[in-house]
Design an enzyme around this catalytic site. Structure first.
Site, mmCIF file in Angstrom:
data_model
loop_
_atom_site.group_PDB
_atom_site.id
_atom_site.type_symbol
_atom_site.label_atom_id
_atom_site.label_comp_id
_atom_site.label_asym_id
_atom_site.label_seq_id
_atom_site.Cartn_x
_atom_site.Cartn_y
_atom_site.Cartn_z
ATOM 1 C CD GLN A 184 5.551 -11.757 1.166
ATOM 2 O OE1 GLN A 184 6.230 -12.424 1.801
ATOM 3 N NE2 GLN A 184 5.278 -10.651 1.882
ATOM 4 C CB SER A 204 10.782 -5.579 -0.774
ATOM 5 O OG SER A 204 10.315 -4.277 -0.997
ATOM 6 C CB ALA A 205 16.710 -5.617 0.212
ATOM 7 C CB THR A 242 22.698 8.992 -5.089
ATOM 8 O OG1 THR A 242 22.747 10.288 -5.717
ATOM 9 C CG2 THR A 242 23.740 8.429 -4.900
ATOM 10 C CB CYS A 329 -7.625 -3.173 14.341
ATOM 11 S SG CYS A 329 -8.618 -3.338 15.714
HETATM 12 N N1 PLP Z 1 3.782 -6.989 -2.342
HETATM 13 C C1 PLP Z 1 3.584 -7.722 -1.562
HETATM 14 C C2 PLP Z 1 3.186 -9.088 -1.936
HETATM 15 C C3 PLP Z 1 4.075 -7.373 -0.112
HETATM 16 O O1 PLP Z 1 3.856 -8.374 0.567
HETATM 17 C C4 PLP Z 1 4.629 -6.161 0.185
HETATM 18 C C5 PLP Z 1 4.813 -5.932 1.497
HETATM 19 O O2 PLP Z 1 4.366 -6.212 2.147
HETATM 20 C C6 PLP Z 1 4.609 -5.283 -0.956
HETATM 21 C C7 PLP Z 1 4.213 -5.664 -2.207
HETATM 22 C C8 PLP Z 1 5.272 -3.933 -0.650
HETATM 23 O O3 PLP Z 1 6.649 -4.090 -0.428
HETATM 24 P P1 PLP Z 1 7.667 -2.798 0.366
HETATM 25 O O4 PLP Z 1 6.806 -2.446 1.782
HETATM 26 O O5 PLP Z 1 8.843 -3.421 0.969
HETATM 27 O O6 PLP Z 1 7.789 -1.699 -0.687
#
Ligand code: PLP
Length: 387
Positions: A184, A204-205, A242, A329
């Protein structure tokens, strides 16, 4: 319906305009296996390495410290998996986590707990920040037996920032590997891997306006990790398969644009604080989660005590504003998330939380619309909303 406002950038950031334009052109080709020795393969390999260099440069890492993955979840799991041979050899059987980690960390730790590792949880205070002294005391006692410390840089639900550089220094002092979940943080605030002294960081892109399905694991010493995915030996054997080269090129583009936009973070934060201030003045029962902590500039977790977050979410959605609740939920019965529980919030507050998350790319005027829409929702729901 009038203009739609997407306020879930922490969940997934829509691809940036620059990324969409790049992809549109890029889909004309070339396509090839970037690991093949023929001409098209070599060209794609060069493009892949260019993306690696761009990403490494922006994240303050060396090219060889960048391992491409499918995203943060894979990167995090790769670290847990990868340190195991060394942990077992050195009889390090503790995993130390904060109480507010993402499930990717919590569930990976749980797996190894079932295989004989002991998990130690470092508590957070009411503002969501870990107690560095507690961590230090713990490492003093059991440091030589700790396989990994995993503490995030910024929380996805609340935006609360941990003192990750201080944690990295502590881990170094006790020679314990440190995995920092930077998912984040990256793209929203400045980050430099080398200066941070972190051993493992992740991204994460799709959290920064790239495409889902591509990400990065940054490793201080890549040879220290046993690869989780075996196969054709791509990524110098650290992660076979790949590479998602289209996703990776788009990720480099998204990171490039995000770096340029970092200067907007202050303005974003000011808009957010104005929004929070107005809502608090209008509604005395409102709590801003982690308000006194340093937080991500565009994240607000807000609760009106006694009103379910889901009800607020639905009401906002009917006005074209998309937010999320922090509570999952089950059986239609909302419950307080582990993050809010760890911060000692009652269910009355915990079940009420909605998360409004924007980024440096967002139109900050959106806050004005959200201020009014949220106010209307609270007014409508407050006479009936008590649990
Ligand atoms: N770590 C944190 C703090 C995240 O907010 C997220 C995704 O919500 C992840 C890890 C996992 O990312 P991804 O789902 O893109 O693998």
């Amino acid at each position: 319906m009038s203009q739609i406002i997407y306020a879930d950038c922490n969940g997934s950031h829509p691809p940036l305009q620059e990324v969409k334009e790049y992809l549109q052109k890029r889909l004309q080709g070339p396509f090839a296996n970037p690991n093949a020795l023929h001409g098209p393969g070599r060209n794609l390999h060069a493009a892949l390495e260019k993306s690696r260099a761009v990403i490494a440069n922006y994240l303050g890492a060396k090219n060889e410290q960048v391992i491409f993955t499918s995203g943060s979840t894979e990167a995090i799991n790769s670290v847990f998996h990868g340190i195991m041979p060394y942990a077992r050899e050195e009889r390090r059987h503790y995993l130390v986590l904060s109480a507010v980690e993402h499930p990717a960390v919590l569930e990976a730790a749980k797996k190894y707990e079932s295989q004989g590792f002991s998990v130690k949880i470092v508590k957070v205070n009411h503002q969501g920040i870990i107690d560095a002294e507690e961590l230090q005391d713990l490492l003093k006692k059991i440091g030589s037996k700790v396989a990994l410390v995993a503490i995030m840089a910024a929380n996805n639900e609340t935006g609360v920032l941990q003192p990750y550089e201080e944690i990295a220094r502590l881990c170094q002092k006790f020679t314990v590997p440190f995995l920092c979940d930077t998912t984040q943080l990256i793209g929203k605030l400045p980050f430099n891997f080398e200066k941070s002294e972190i051993d493992f960081a992740v991204m994460s892109a799709h959290k920064i306006g790239g495409l889902p399905g591509s990400g990065v694991l940054l490793v201080k010493r890549p040879t220290s990790l046993d690869p989780m995915i075996q196969g054709g030996g791509q990524e110098h054997g650290h992660r076979s398969g790949t590479q998602n080269y289209l996703g990776i090129e788009c990720m480099a583009m998204a990171l490039h644009v995000s770096q340029e936009k970092l200067a907007k973070a202050k303005e974003l934060e000011e808009s957010k604080l104005r929004f929070e201030k107005i809502i608090k003045e209008r509604f005395k029962k409102v709590t801003i989660i982690g308000e006194e902590s340093p937080r991500l500039p565009g994240t607000t977790a807000i609760s009106y005590q006694g009103i379910h977050g889901q009800a607020v979410q639905i009401e906002l959605e009917s006005h074209g504003v998309f937010v999320t609740t922090s509570s999952a939920c089950g059986d239609n019965e909302p419950f307080t998330s582990h993050v809010l529980k760890a911060m000692h919030y009652s269910d009355d507050v915990g079940r009420g939380v909605v998360r409004v998350s924007f980024s440096n790319h967002s139109d900050f005027h959106n806050y004005e619309k959200i201020t009014e829409t949220l106010s209307q929702a609270y007014k409508k729901l407050s006479p009936i909303g008590h649990f």
